[in-house]
Write a protein that holds these residues in place. Structure first.
Motif: not given
Length: 294
Positions: A136-148
């Protein structure tokens, strides 16, 4: 989160099962393709609110695993334990939008054990709840412009900025004791420790005097407002701890009443406790730059 299931409710799946079967990522052998395609077309249509298990489309377990990875909606139709990524995807479908900092707590509630509200639930849930929190945290980062960051052939992350890496996969697992997610940043990388609803001592000691970020769905404000706890968080190297907005409000109402607001600051002199809703904005601002701006 990407899903190639042609009937994926987010409307961004493949045009047909033919496209999925021919996907280079699936790596289906020529001999397996006709059987797989026939089974998918015959049995795997739209998702259902009351899931009904279908037979595996092929006996090749490795191929089925790759198929499930590409089409996480299939966990609504195939009776195998759902991956953390699939749970996050099914949360997104329920919310009707991608998961970001403003709605990640809502996503958490969708999959909350024994109170699940999935629109299209998995037949079997994920067996490792902590991994779901990390995703969930990773997905937030992905969609906030900090991709995996992707992994190379040897299992090492391909360093990119802006970007983040999971410390629970492949070669990075050896470092998982230090945190769950790493974000490149100066003077030391940021290590995010992801928790569920309770901080306890597990959060306190997870920073290990390295620059730490706490991220969780904490519901007990009293875990955070004592003088000793605030001092210990700073002593252990936390720059910021992100909590649900309601918990954050309760903490600061108590601190204000006690005249202790001045204690809830980090070494940079800025707020130690912050609402989840600004997590993405904060990480985007400092990734690849300086954590002094936190």
């Amino acid at each position: 989160m990407k899903c190639l299931h042609p009937y994926c409710p987010n409307g961004q799946g493949a045009a047909s099962w033919d496209e999925v079967v021919d996907s280079p990522e699936l790596k289906a052998r020529k001999d397996d393709k006709p059987v797989l395609l026939a089974a998918l077309k015959a049995d795997f249509g739209a998702l259902t609110s009351v899931p009904v298990a279908k037979a595996l489309p092929v006996p090749n377990q490795a191929l089925v695993s790759r198929l499930l990875h590409l089409c996480p909606c299939l966990f609504n139709q195939i009776d195998v334990p759902a991956t953390a990524e699939a749970i996050v995807h099914l949360c997104e479908i329920t919310l009707g939008t991608t998961i970001n900092a403003s709605n990640v707590y809502d996503a958490f509630l969708v999959q909350y054990p024994k109170k699940e509200t999935f629109k299209f639930p998995p037949i079997e849930g994920c067996r490792i709840g902590g991994t779901v929190m990390e995703m969930l945290c990773s997905e937030v980062l992905e969609n906030e412009g900090v991709p995996r960051m992707p992994l190379d052939e040897d299992g090492w992350p391909v360093w990119r900025s802006p970007g983040h890496m999971l410390l629970n996969e492949s070669k990075m697992r050896a470092l998982q004791a230090l945190g769950d997610i790493l974000i490149p940043c100066a003077p030391t990388n940021l290590l995010i420790s992801v928790k569920t609803e309770a901080a306890r001592e597990r959060l306190l000691y997870s920073a290990n005097s390295i620059e730490g970020i706490g991220f969780g769905f904490f519901k007990e404000a009293k875990e955070f407002w004592t003088k000793s706890r605030m001092l210990l968080f700073k002593r252990m190297g936390f720059t910021a701890i992100y909590l649900p907005d309601t918990t954050h409000e309760a903490i600061f109402a108590k601190l204000k009443a006690d005249g202790d607001e001045v204690r809830a600051v980090n070494l940079n002199g800025t707020s130690l406790y912050r609402p989840l809703s600004i997590f993405g904005e904060d990480m985007r601002r400092v990734v690849g730059r300086s954590s002094f701006d936190l």
